[in-house]
Design an enzyme around this catalytic site. Structure first.
Site, PDB file in Angstrom:
ATOM      1  N   GLU A  52      86.906 -38.676   2.593  1.00  0.00           N
ATOM      2  CA  GLU A  52      86.744 -37.416   2.235  1.00  0.00           C
ATOM      3  C   GLU A  52      85.512 -37.214   1.154  1.00  0.00           C
ATOM      4  O   GLU A  52      85.435 -36.139   0.298  1.00  0.00           O
ATOM      5  CB  GLU A  52      87.816 -36.658   1.436  1.00  0.00           C
ATOM      6  CG  GLU A  52      88.869 -36.673   2.712  1.00  0.00           C
ATOM      7  CD  GLU A  52      90.166 -35.666   2.010  1.00  0.00           C
ATOM      8  OE1 GLU A  52      90.106 -34.466   2.871  1.00  0.00           O
ATOM      9  OE2 GLU A  52      90.638 -35.915   1.283  1.00  0.00           O
ATOM     10  N   HIS A 106      88.547 -34.358  -6.307  1.00  0.00           N
ATOM     11  CA  HIS A 106      89.413 -33.818  -5.280  1.00  0.00           C
ATOM     12  C   HIS A 106      90.793 -34.335  -5.653  1.00  0.00           C
ATOM     13  O   HIS A 106      90.903 -35.669  -5.617  1.00  0.00           O
ATOM     14  CB  HIS A 106      88.632 -34.169  -3.880  1.00  0.00           C
ATOM     15  CG  HIS A 106      89.862 -33.970  -2.862  1.00  0.00           C
ATOM     16  ND1 HIS A 106      90.542 -32.671  -2.765  1.00  0.00           N
ATOM     17  CD2 HIS A 106      90.543 -34.941  -2.001  1.00  0.00           C
ATOM     18  CE1 HIS A 106      91.451 -32.721  -1.669  1.00  0.00           C
ATOM     19  NE2 HIS A 106      91.412 -34.357  -1.164  1.00  0.00           N
ATOM     20  N   HIS A 121      95.580 -33.959  -4.996  1.00  0.00           N
ATOM     21  CA  HIS A 121      96.572 -33.292  -4.251  1.00  0.00           C
ATOM     22  C   HIS A 121      97.621 -33.027  -5.322  1.00  0.00           C
ATOM     23  O   HIS A 121      98.914 -32.950  -5.104  1.00  0.00           O
ATOM     24  CB  HIS A 121      97.158 -34.462  -2.874  1.00  0.00           C
ATOM     25  CG  HIS A 121      96.010 -34.815  -2.348  1.00  0.00           C
ATOM     26  ND1 HIS A 121      96.382 -36.154  -1.584  1.00  0.00           N
ATOM     27  CD2 HIS A 121      94.895 -34.322  -1.835  1.00  0.00           C
ATOM     28  CE1 HIS A 121      95.298 -36.288  -0.778  1.00  0.00           C
ATOM     29  NE2 HIS A 121      94.346 -35.395  -0.980  1.00  0.00           N
ATOM     30  N   HIS A 175      96.903 -29.213   1.338  1.00  0.00           N
ATOM     31  CA  HIS A 175      96.174 -30.264   1.196  1.00  0.00           C
ATOM     32  C   HIS A 175      96.079 -30.732  -0.365  1.00  0.00           C
ATOM     33  O   HIS A 175      96.537 -31.717  -0.739  1.00  0.00           O
ATOM     34  CB  HIS A 175      94.978 -30.360   1.825  1.00  0.00           C
ATOM     35  CG  HIS A 175      93.906 -31.296   1.773  1.00  0.00           C
ATOM     36  ND1 HIS A 175      92.772 -31.413   2.388  1.00  0.00           N
ATOM     37  CD2 HIS A 175      93.963 -32.566   1.008  1.00  0.00           C
ATOM     38  CE1 HIS A 175      92.236 -32.768   2.170  1.00  0.00           C
ATOM     39  NE2 HIS A 175      93.067 -33.266   1.201  1.00  0.00           N
TER      40      HIS A 175
END
Lengths: 276, 276, 276, 276
Positions: free
Chosen positions: D77, D96, D98, D167
């Site tokens: 990603e 990024h 979760h 996500h």
């Protein structure tokens, strides 16, 4: 290490990860089918998963009987594993556990447990609830014989997870890595759903198309999957037991390809070959 | 070790487990009745359970008075233990604690605390709430004398657990292993129920028949019960204090038998004999 | 150790306990008034409480100015401490922190934060919410000058705790041990209340009489209070810094007496004497 | 250390902090833009952030292609980072992750995630939710190519955080320290809001003026900001990697000035200079 040694080594790692990630405590267990004899499976003797070493692993036939003259005390609920391996020839690994955060979803039908987060997709679109009382009346809730294990497997059907009312869950998967992953993310998905419900409004579940897309793209030995296995094992203190692929991993600029490759048995075999 | 030494050794282990499992912190305590003199019980001096060793254990009569010339500071609330041992001759061990997750159930009658998960069955079908204010008006909420201890025991009645409004709980059991187990799973059962209630729909409690079936099958020295005791003790750093059965444990292919055996005093004695 | 050395030693312990009990993280602080000069107080330099040692403690006048030529960076929000020490001559110790579980109660007036559990009684019957915006409009929410500190102290009034909207809380007490205890049990009381509210039904708060009874019985150096201080310090890794009473503690069979004794200044002094 | 060495050193620290603070687990990543070439950024190879050292860092162009002949497996990603760096020239660092407690806010529109606590102000007044399905239909939810990264960046717009439905989140900031801080406090803000909502009544969010005031006062190398960075790094076991300002920090009696100084580029440079 031979293929079987490797598998049993991974079974020890799986036990340790599940303990360290709070999926199991003194109770709960993970099994793997014998790679050369589908009518047998491996499961530790009656011991907390956190303490299990290679020497604690026993071999069973699908009716839960120990193979040979092994007189050690087995887990009472080995019938869960036997029942699922019998009903689902493609299943390679099974977990049974009481992970606390999934318990509420087995107690009420108010909010069905379904995937809401991408890492939860592997639990599958439907998670049935098995209530032992439906067929067996008032019991101690434990799956204590072949008949009960078969009934649970029947309720599981072709799904990946079955909740067990007032007790826990059973998970079935194509590999040890997958069943561990599913067991770790199942409680996370449960918590996300539980909290989202409290925020009000409409909760968006993963669509069937999304669940399918994730499943198609899954490979037990992809770089991404391996990363978690290695991470969890290291946190659980058994990082040195992880057998890593010995070939360098190439930079993939086309991740879509990987998903396709995973579906080809030949590619899967090749990946496994790198692990010896 | 003598039988008494063994028991006091287990009392130390019980203290450490309760501390490590967050059932007690600086406060809360566990006691055991004197095996040879039912009018006496053992309880540590005023010290956080995590620090307790064999030398910290004191002996009391049922009115909470220290036996002999022991001048060490005792727990203020030893009257909880004395009151329950007096009222319930069959009770061997008592815990009092403030485990956080059970507190809400003592503050409101909105959701009765009852067993919903199999490991919670030992709390029994009914968990009464004792409110010290009902009889004693405005107090500091502590059970600070014989009369208050007796009133709590009266509210407990023949149940296993009583919640204490705004304060904590008291648990009574047939052995140290059982009272520890009950105290560890009580908060877990509370959390499962609390969350299930938030998921909406009808929450299914354990039936009376299930509670009875689990109780019948319980044996403090079964392989399964021992597994948790050993696991918790090891996590609490006192695994080496656990006295293990010295006879090999046979593989039982008929778990139903074990439950029956546990009900026979002779079988229980035999199991205990293995522990020396 | 001199009386002052002893106090500063305890201030270090207080910092470490608050860090270890998750009351503070990189932010939050605890102060103590100078025992010989009520117009001064001690507070660490700008450093995470977990790292603070004796050498990090600075001395301030009530307007938040460092005493002497100390050029080290102080906490920006030292004005909270100065403001409260100025307004409340009997206050000896102050904590400001952002303990996560109290934050919701400062964001809404839906459920007032009041004592529901016995260990929460010390927060007092009323916990006002101070909103910096009421007087100062749009700020960065920090108490960054004397005027803001005074306004917070005004809102606190004669209460023990004030919540600070969108920010945290300030606690004022008669001793370091008490302010630490209050800060540790405040979040626990908040959680118990939050969860009880979700169980439905009527939540029973502590009565004013119960709050008063507990307050009357409180003594910073009682066996019970000391037990928690010693326990928390040990868990925080500074158990060896705790200066214990050097006289043996007698077994008290009449706990009611202790409460009375605690109210007599002479008795308190005597207890303190034991600590040198 | 050169300026670049220093930055990559900080990138390692950022990885370790995010792992230790449970923002990332085996998954999630943090990147920093190349200080001398805005068309490139640094991001680790595919490895759990907890294990990352200086040697694991790779260099990428904004389309996610590794620079030079680096054949190591990158994060799938990485397009999240490229997309944001491309769309937002002033952004220096991207995360990024979760983090579990933010997930519910991306699943439902029942309660918008907005700042309620002062440490949460940096997430900004508006946190958009990006749903990959809106443009790309049924996918595996991963941002697996340039187009998806660009679409996410478009949804992010000029905000600091975008939630990603089912996500996780993406965060963009002016420095590594800021993006780490934002990522740590985002889940805390989410939890405070989630719980406040359950307490009933009207929840007071930070006003736009408060968010602006906090943003104006922010400086990545202020004493206060540095305190948290140092604290988190130490807890994560990399405190020795933190390069501290080598000039003594003066006692500031006028905190308002600091906020202004932070806005002047010259002042910022001077502060940075102290770090070498």
């Amino acid at each position: 290490m031979s293929k079987l040694d490797n598998l049993l080594n991974d079974l020890v790692i799986a036990n340790r990860i599940l303990a360290n990630e709070d999926v199991v405590d003194a109770y709960g267990h993970v099994s793997v089918r014998h790679p050369d004899d589908p009518s047998r499976f491996f499961l530790a003797r009656s011991l907390a998963p956190e303490f299990i070493t290679r020497g604690d692993i026993m071999e069973f036939t699908l009716d839960g009987a120990p193979v040979g003259t092994d007189k050690r005390a087995p887990y009472l609920e080995r019938f869960i594993h036997g029942g699922i391996f019998e009903a689902r020839p493609e299943v390679v690994a099974v977990v049974h556990a009481h992970a606390e955060d999934i318990l509420p979803f087995g107690l009420t039908n108010g909010t069905p447990l379904r995937p809401v987060i991408h890492s939860g997709s592997f639990i599958g679109a439907k998670v049935p609830i098995w209530d032992i009382a439906d067929k067996f009346g008032d019991t101690n809730l434990l799956v204590a014989n072949v008949e009960q294990g078969q009934d649970l497997a029947k309720c599981l059907g072709q799904n990946n997870i079955a909740l067990m009312r007032g007790h826990g869950f059973a998970a079935a998967a194509r590999s040890l890595i997958e069943v561990v992953r599913m067991s770790v993310y199942l409680p996370r998905n449960a918590r996300a759903l539980w909290r989202a419900r409290q925020l009000g409004g409409f909760v968006k579940y993963l669509s069937q198309g999304e669940i399918d897309a994730r499943n198609r793209g899954y490979s037990p030995y992809s770089v991404e999957t391996w990363r978690a296995w290695h991470y969890w094992a290291t946190k659980a203190g058994v990082g040195d037991m992880v057998t890593r692929p010995d070939a360098p991993v190439a930079v993939s600029k086309a991740p879509a390809k990987k998903a396709k490759a995973a579906k080809k048995p030949a590619a899967k075999k090749a990946t496994k070959g790198r692990r010896k």
